[in-house]
Each structure stands twice: as C-alpha cells, then as structure tokens.
Design an enzyme around this catalytic site. Structure first.
Site, PDB file in Angstrom:
ATOM      1  N   CYS A 106      44.216  43.910  40.489  1.00  0.00           N
ATOM      2  CA  CYS A 106      45.170  44.942  40.541  1.00  0.00           C
ATOM      3  C   CYS A 106      44.451  46.247  40.547  1.00  0.00           C
ATOM      4  CB  CYS A 106      46.672  45.581  39.667  1.00  0.00           C
ATOM      5  SG  CYS A 106      47.579  44.462  38.679  1.00  0.00           S
ATOM      6  N   ARG A 110      42.614  43.829  46.225  1.00  0.00           N
ATOM      7  CA  ARG A 110      42.968  43.498  44.526  1.00  0.00           C
ATOM      8  C   ARG A 110      43.674  43.397  44.422  1.00  0.00           C
ATOM      9  NH1 ARG A 110      38.473  45.713  41.159  1.00  0.00           N
ATOM     10  NH2 ARG A 110      39.828  45.019  39.516  1.00  0.00           N
ATOM     11  N   TRP A 115      49.041  43.117  41.430  1.00  0.00           N
ATOM     12  CA  TRP A 115      48.662  42.237  41.767  1.00  0.00           C
ATOM     13  C   TRP A 115      49.698  41.182  39.950  1.00  0.00           C
ATOM     14  CZ3 TRP A 115      47.256  37.351  39.584  1.00  0.00           C
ATOM     15  CH2 TRP A 115      46.931  36.457  40.529  1.00  0.00           C
ATOM     16  N   ASN A 136      46.042  47.848  34.685  1.00  0.00           N
ATOM     17  CA  ASN A 136      45.232  46.236  34.493  1.00  0.00           C
ATOM     18  C   ASN A 136      45.159  45.612  33.619  1.00  0.00           C
ATOM     19  OD1 ASN A 136      45.316  47.488  37.616  1.00  0.00           O
ATOM     20  ND2 ASN A 136      42.786  47.883  37.007  1.00  0.00           N
ATOM     21  N   GLY A 137      45.041  44.382  33.671  1.00  0.00           N
ATOM     22  CA  GLY A 137      45.075  43.869  32.803  1.00  0.00           C
ATOM     23  C   GLY A 137      45.684  42.934  32.013  1.00  0.00           C
ATOM     24  N   GLU A 179      33.050  23.662  49.168  1.00  0.00           N
ATOM     25  CA  GLU A 179      33.754  25.413  49.399  1.00  0.00           C
ATOM     26  C   GLU A 179      34.431  25.391  50.895  1.00  0.00           C
ATOM     27  OE1 GLU A 179      33.791  28.355  48.338  1.00  0.00           O
ATOM     28  OE2 GLU A 179      33.122  29.285  50.199  1.00  0.00           O
ATOM     29  N   LYS A 221      37.829  27.091  51.461  1.00  0.00           N
ATOM     30  CA  LYS A 221      37.305  28.513  52.433  1.00  0.00           C
ATOM     31  C   LYS A 221      39.503  28.129  53.222  1.00  0.00           C
ATOM     32  CE  LYS A 221      36.226  30.970  51.320  1.00  0.00           C
ATOM     33  NZ  LYS A 221      35.056  30.620  50.137  1.00  0.00           N
ATOM     34  N   GLU A 280      42.674  29.103  51.095  1.00  0.00           N
ATOM     35  CA  GLU A 280      42.495  30.288  50.449  1.00  0.00           C
ATOM     36  C   GLU A 280      43.502  30.815  51.372  1.00  0.00           C
ATOM     37  OE1 GLU A 280      39.425  31.898  47.495  1.00  0.00           O
ATOM     38  OE2 GLU A 280      39.022  30.411  49.624  1.00  0.00           O
ATOM     39  N   HIS A 339      37.935   5.309  46.553  1.00  0.00           N
ATOM     40  CA  HIS A 339      38.296   5.788  45.156  1.00  0.00           C
ATOM     41  C   HIS A 339      40.181   5.922  45.345  1.00  0.00           C
ATOM     42  CE1 HIS A 339      34.558   3.577  44.232  1.00  0.00           C
ATOM     43  NE2 HIS A 339      33.496   4.665  44.250  1.00  0.00           N
ATOM     44  N   LYS A 394      41.095  39.475  45.085  1.00  0.00           N
ATOM     45  CA  LYS A 394      39.536  39.643  44.827  1.00  0.00           C
ATOM     46  C   LYS A 394      39.402  38.939  43.742  1.00  0.00           C
ATOM     47  CE  LYS A 394      35.985  39.951  47.311  1.00  0.00           C
ATOM     48  NZ  LYS A 394      35.430  38.411  47.903  1.00  0.00           N
TER      49      LYS A 394
HETATM   50  C1  G6P Z   1      39.067  34.406  42.862  1.00  0.00           C
HETATM   51  C2  G6P Z   1      38.696  35.345  44.278  1.00  0.00           C
HETATM   52  C3  G6P Z   1      37.348  34.105  44.987  1.00  0.00           C
HETATM   53  C4  G6P Z   1      35.922  34.015  43.849  1.00  0.00           C
HETATM   54  C5  G6P Z   1      36.035  34.090  42.381  1.00  0.00           C
HETATM   55  C6  G6P Z   1      35.730  33.936  42.051  1.00  0.00           C
HETATM   56  O1  G6P Z   1      40.213  33.403  42.808  1.00  0.00           O
HETATM   57  O2  G6P Z   1      39.354  34.632  44.838  1.00  0.00           O
HETATM   58  O3  G6P Z   1      36.932  34.009  46.225  1.00  0.00           O
HETATM   59  O4  G6P Z   1      35.461  33.120  44.595  1.00  0.00           O
HETATM   60  O5  G6P Z   1      37.476  34.862  41.668  1.00  0.00           O
HETATM   61  O6  G6P Z   1      35.182  35.530  41.986  1.00  0.00           O
HETATM   62  P1  G6P Z   1      33.746  36.329  41.240  1.00  0.00           P
HETATM   63  O7  G6P Z   1      34.729  37.950  41.268  1.00  0.00           O
HETATM   64  O8  G6P Z   1      34.112  35.872  39.610  1.00  0.00           O
HETATM   65  O9  G6P Z   1      33.041  35.618  41.903  1.00  0.00           O
END
Ligand code: G6P
Length: 608
Positions: free
Chosen positions: A2, A27, A74, A100-101, A481, A485, A488, A504, A603
C-alpha cells in the site's frame, strides 16, 4: 505494501497527490482514494481498480484544497472494493485516515466502539482506527491520535486529517515506513521516498511509535506518550530520473538493462586491487567480530532469499564459515539457536519486509550481531541492524526484482571475499577473484545481448503452462529465481529444482515438449548436469540450456542454447540469471500481462 501520500502547503494538493500515487502504485494497486479539506469540509473520493479509475471518478473536483492525502491499496482485510478502499472516515464524516499495516486487535476495538454506539460500515481494520481516533477527539487531533494508537496492537503507518483542524496532518508509524519530505512552506508525507523526491531531497524518517504533527510551515514529532523527539533532516539519495522509465516499455526491462551500471555502482569503491582486499565501510566497526564468526545465518524473503542461497555457497567456499539461509517468516517463529559467534544477516531490497524485519529483531533479541544487506537507504531494516552494506543499485520499481538480485549477489560476493581474506584467502587469490568481479558489469552487458533470442524462444513456448528450471550448486538458487520470475509476472506455473532432485518426483511431470530450462555453465558439476539433461530428453522434455560460450557439446543434447560469457564459477550466477530474467519478461509481455504490476503481488510486503 500500500502507498500513502499526503500534502500540506500552499500549492493545490490534488496534482501532487495524483503524481505521488502513480509513483507508489507499485506498492499496491487494487483500489485507491483521496481525501482533502476544502472550505472547511472533508471531501473523499475512492475507486476500485487502478489510479486511472480514481482520476476519472474525481474529474475536475478537489482542485482547490491545499491539504489532503491519498492511498493506493493492496488488500489485506476485505476485498478490493470501493468501500474498503482508503481513506476511511469516522462515523461523523469529519475525520479521514489512510493506513498501511494491520491493526491486529481491530475486532476487540470494534466491539469497544460498538459499546459506544459506533458501528462499522466496512470490513477493514482501518475504519476501526478512524473511529477510535474520533472517539478520543476533543478538539486536538494530535492528542486523539496518540491516545488511540496507545490502544492498538499491530502495525501502522498512518496519516489523519480532520475538517475541524484544516491546517494540520497528523502522521504516525509502527512497523510501516513513513517519511516526511520537507519543502518550502510545504510538507509531503509518504510511505516511500518515490513520492517525495520530485519535490524535495530533504526528508525525515519517522521511527516506530513516533507521531508527527505537520503544519504548512512547521512540524514537531513526539512519542506515543507525548515526549518530544528531535528528528534530523536527512537527504534522499535517489533522483527523479532514476524513478522514470527512460524510454523503456516497463520498469522491469529498464531495470534488467540497468544491471551493468547497477553492478558498477554496487562495486564502486569497494574493491582494492592493489591490496587484494574488499573495502566495506559499513562493516568497519564490526569487522573483528564478524571475521571471528562461528556461524552465519542469512534471513530473507522471495528473491532476496535466493540471493542468500548464492551467498551461502560463496561464504562457505571462500570464507569457510558455516552458513545457513532461512526464510524470515520461518526464522522468526522457530525459536532459533543463536549462540556466541552467530552472525545474522538480513537481506532485503526494500528494507521493510515485515517477516525479514521480525527475523532480524528475533536475532537481536537473542544477542546475535545483526547485519543488513539493503537497497533502500534509511529503511527500517537498515536502521535496526548493527551494521550493514547498502546495494546502491538505485530504486527498483518493477515488482519482480531483477537488479536488486544482482546487487545482493554482488554484495554477498564482496562479503565472502571480505571474510575470506581475513580468515585464510591469500592476497593473490583474493586479488584474482576481485579482478574478475570488477569485470562482471561488462559480462552482464554482453549477456543482455541475448534479449532478442530470448524473446523468439519464449514466443515458441508461451502457451506452455508448466516449465521446469534445473541447476546444481551455485545454479540451484538461480533455477529457483528463474522459476519465480516466470511465475510472478507471466502466471505460468514453474518449478525450480536442484537438477539431481528431479528424479525423486518432479520427473513424473515431464511430458513431450515441456520446456525445461537447464542452467549448465562450465563448472565442476557440468558432467553431472549433462546426465540430468539426458534424463529430461529421454522423457521428451524440450531442453533450453544456459551454457558457457564455446560449449559445443551441449548443442547435441539441448534443443536451444542461451550462451553466457565464460566467467569463473563463483561469479557465474551474475550472468546465468540474466537470460532467465529475459525469458520471464518476454513471456509476460507476449502473454499480455501487466509486467510491472503483476496480479496479487506487491513490491514491499509489510504485512505477515
Ligand atoms: C515481495 C516481492 C519480491 C521480493 C520480496 C522480498 O514478495 O514481490 O520481489 O523479493 O518481497 O522483498 P525485499 O524488499 O525484502 O527484498
């Protein structure tokens, strides 16, 4: 998670709030709203969906106000509807709040308010807080906010306005970031520097349990108990230009292509080739304790956790310190064993991820030396660690992390050598490693030339709904990773695995033509990975290999090959991750997905 932006000054608030919301949209972006005070009246407008929907709904209204606030949401409590969107008002319609929170005890508080005849209209915890402040309101908003927040359990970053006091915004935080931009006779309060930087580089970072009372020409900060706190004015590092698209279609592509430069800045001033050593100013004060560490625990979430896994391999290999990597969300509740000599490193791009922050606090509570590897300067994790290293890769706006990952791996590579050199690495071997590391920006730049090929390749598989990513050793985290990606941003199901684990279980998934990305650069595990490729091929899987330039052998087994420059094995993750970012990016674009704002993701995840 948010975004909050609030303005008080002499200019019209609406354009500043709109602009701020757009910069914070990454955000959270499922609904948004404004609240302003105009001619002594509180005016609120909210809409479900993106900020454009809100703008359309507001039309020409709210143009006169010079005080107001806005929020992009969000959803955590209640669906992403207009009525659940922020700002929320109290039952009198005179007070508005953005938040927020999470207010954990909102049900208890709602019952308390119901006892006083105040009934909630929405499913949100925020509405409860708006009414709680209103319940305590006796002509002085600042006092009511403090009183209400003393009753609250949970996290908050809030801004509050009241029509009876049109010349003040009260802001407060616990757990959710809040920054106050200091201009000339104006203040911009935001959850993120991105909404402030175009107006002023001067900021105040509010700390937990602090309340700021902000007028047009002055402000003061206090604790929840009304003790005055003097906050220093600091300077934001990021420029407006860094926050804009610069000709790219998406922030993600801009950030992918910025990686050579991002790596250059992450390494700048940190490699001393003459002395064959690493210079990490942020660790100076703890260097002795750190180099005597008996064990290192890395804690992080998401992509940062993958970077941590690369770090584990590097730290054990170069520095010979036992290292383990744990999700912040698991570590915080596990009652971890932290003995003398345990160092905990929190990795976070935003420096605000609540699970990573809670893990860090748990580690500190148990007496560990707590370090941070963080991108956002002044963020909560950066401030709460004993010492740390900033990434310096510039702001990352695309929700799917790319350049921050490269920055995290770079800093971990430096840290491994920093420790290694202090423990047993020779001058010559450290120097050689650092020489290679300093050449990595060029290697990444060359790898980016794969973009067209990656797009053509992806176009052939864009309808495949299941992908596998395999890698061994240092390439295992890269497989994770790469799969993350793809999931996501393109919503294709993908799994990353240590290549040998495939047999396995997951091998049962492989069917004719299924894309299997195998990361197979030349290293000591190459032959083993080749055997894994054969296992995939014999079950009809379509192998897309990421291999080292000059490797002809692999073309006999893999249908498609994406070649990366030949670099020493310890540094290969910095190049092998690039084609995987490109595959995911092109897949998302080809599938018509909203690359920078993927559904359901945010984010900066400041809720549990
Ligand atoms: C969210 C984002 C990810 C990120 C993760 C950790 O899930 O979508 O892209 O890797 O948070 O975020 P940070 O800011 O702690 O690296």
């Amino acid at each position: 998670m948010c975004g909050i932006v609030a303005y008080i000054g002499r200019r019209a608030a609406r354009p500043i709030l709109t602009e701020g919301l757009k910069r914070l949209e990454y955000r959270g972006y499922d609904s948004a709203g404004f609240a302003v005070i105009e001619d002594g009246r509180l005016l609120v407008c909210r809409a479900a969906g993106r900020i454009a929907a809100l703008e359309e709904k507001v039309g020409q209204r709210l143009g006169k106000a010079t005080v107001g606030m806005a929020h992009t949401r969000w959803a955590t409590h209640g669906a992403a509807t207009e009525s659940n969107a922020h700002p929320h008002c109290d039952h009198t319609g005179r007070l508005a709040l953005v938040h927020n929170g999470i207010i954990e005890n909102h049900r208890v508080l709602a019952r308390f308010l119901e006892g006083h005849g105040i009934h909630m209209q929405t499913e949100t915890d925020t509405e409860v807080l708006a009414n709680l402040i209103s319940h305590f309101y006796d002509g002085k908003l600042e006092d009511a906010v403090r009183q209400a927040l003393r009753e609250v359990r949970g996290t908050f970053g809030i801004a509050v306005i009241h029509a009876d006091e049109p010349d003040v915004i009260v802001a407060a935080r616990r757990g959710s970031p809040l920054i106050i931009g200091v201009g000339d006779d104006e203040y911009i309060i935001a959850s993120d520097a991105a909404a402030i930087v175009q107006h002023t580089p001067q900021v105040i970072y509010l700390s937990d349990n602090e309340v700021a009372t902000v007028y047009r020409d002055r402000f003061h900060t206090t604790t929840l108990n009304a003790d005055v706190v003097n906050k220093p004015v600091e300077e934001i590092e990021w420029t407006l230009e860094q926050l804009e698209l610069g000709g790219h279609q998406h922030f993600m592509s801009k950030e992918i292509f910025e990686q050579p430069e991002a790596l250059r800045t992450a390494l700048r001033g940190r490699i001393d080739l003459d002395d064959g050593r690493v210079v990490l100013g942020g660790l100076n004060e703890v260097a002795r304790e750190l180099s005597r560490a008996k064990r290192i625990i890395i804690t992080a979430c998401g992509t940062a956790w993958h970077a941590g896994l690369v770090g584990e391999y590097l730290i054990e290999d170069l520095a010979r310190v036992p290292c383990e990597v744990e999700y912040g969300s698991e570590f915080r509740y596990r009652n971890p064993v932290i003995d003398n000599g345990t160092v905990v490193i929190a990795i976070s791009q935003s420096g605000e991820t609540i699970d990573t922050l809670a893990a860090l606090r748990e580690a500190k509570e148990k007496g560990a030396l707590a370090l941070g590897i963080v991108n956002a300067v002044g963020s909560t994790i950066a401030r709460e660690t004993d010492a740390g290293v900033y990434l310096h890769v510039g702001p990352e706006i695309g929700v799917a992390s790319t350049k921050a990952f490269v920055g995290q791996v770079a800093v971990l590579s430096l840290l491994a050598a920093f420790l290694g050199r202090r423990r047993h690495m020779s001058h010559a071997s450290c120097r050689e490693y650092l020489e290679h590391l300093s050449r990595m920006p060029e290697a990444i730049a060359r790898t980016l030339e794969l973009s067209n090929k990656a797009r053509q390749l992806t176009a052939r598989f864009v309808e495949s709904n299941n992908w596998l990513y395999l890698g061994r050793g240092l390439q295992y985290p890269i497989a994770l990773e790469g799969a993350l990606k793809l999931k996501e941003i393109s919503y294709i199901h993908a799994e990353g695995l240590p290549a040998a684990e495939m047999k396995h279980g997951p091998i049962a998934l492989i069917s004719e033509g299924m894309p299997v990305v195998v990361i197979a650069p030349r290293d000591h595990l190459y032959d083993k990975v080749i055997s894994n490729i054969e296992q995939v091929r014999s079950r009809g899987g379509h192998v897309i290999a990421v291999a080292t330039e000059g490797d002809e052998q692999i073309t006999r087994l893999a249908e498609d090959v994406l070649y990366v420059p030949d670099v020493p094995p310890a540094l290969q993750p910095l190049v092998t991750v690039i084609p995987l970012q490109l595959l995911a990016y092109h897949a998302a674009v080809l599938r018509g997905c909203d690359v920078d704002k993927p559904r359901n993701l945010a984010k900066s995840v400041t809720v549990e």
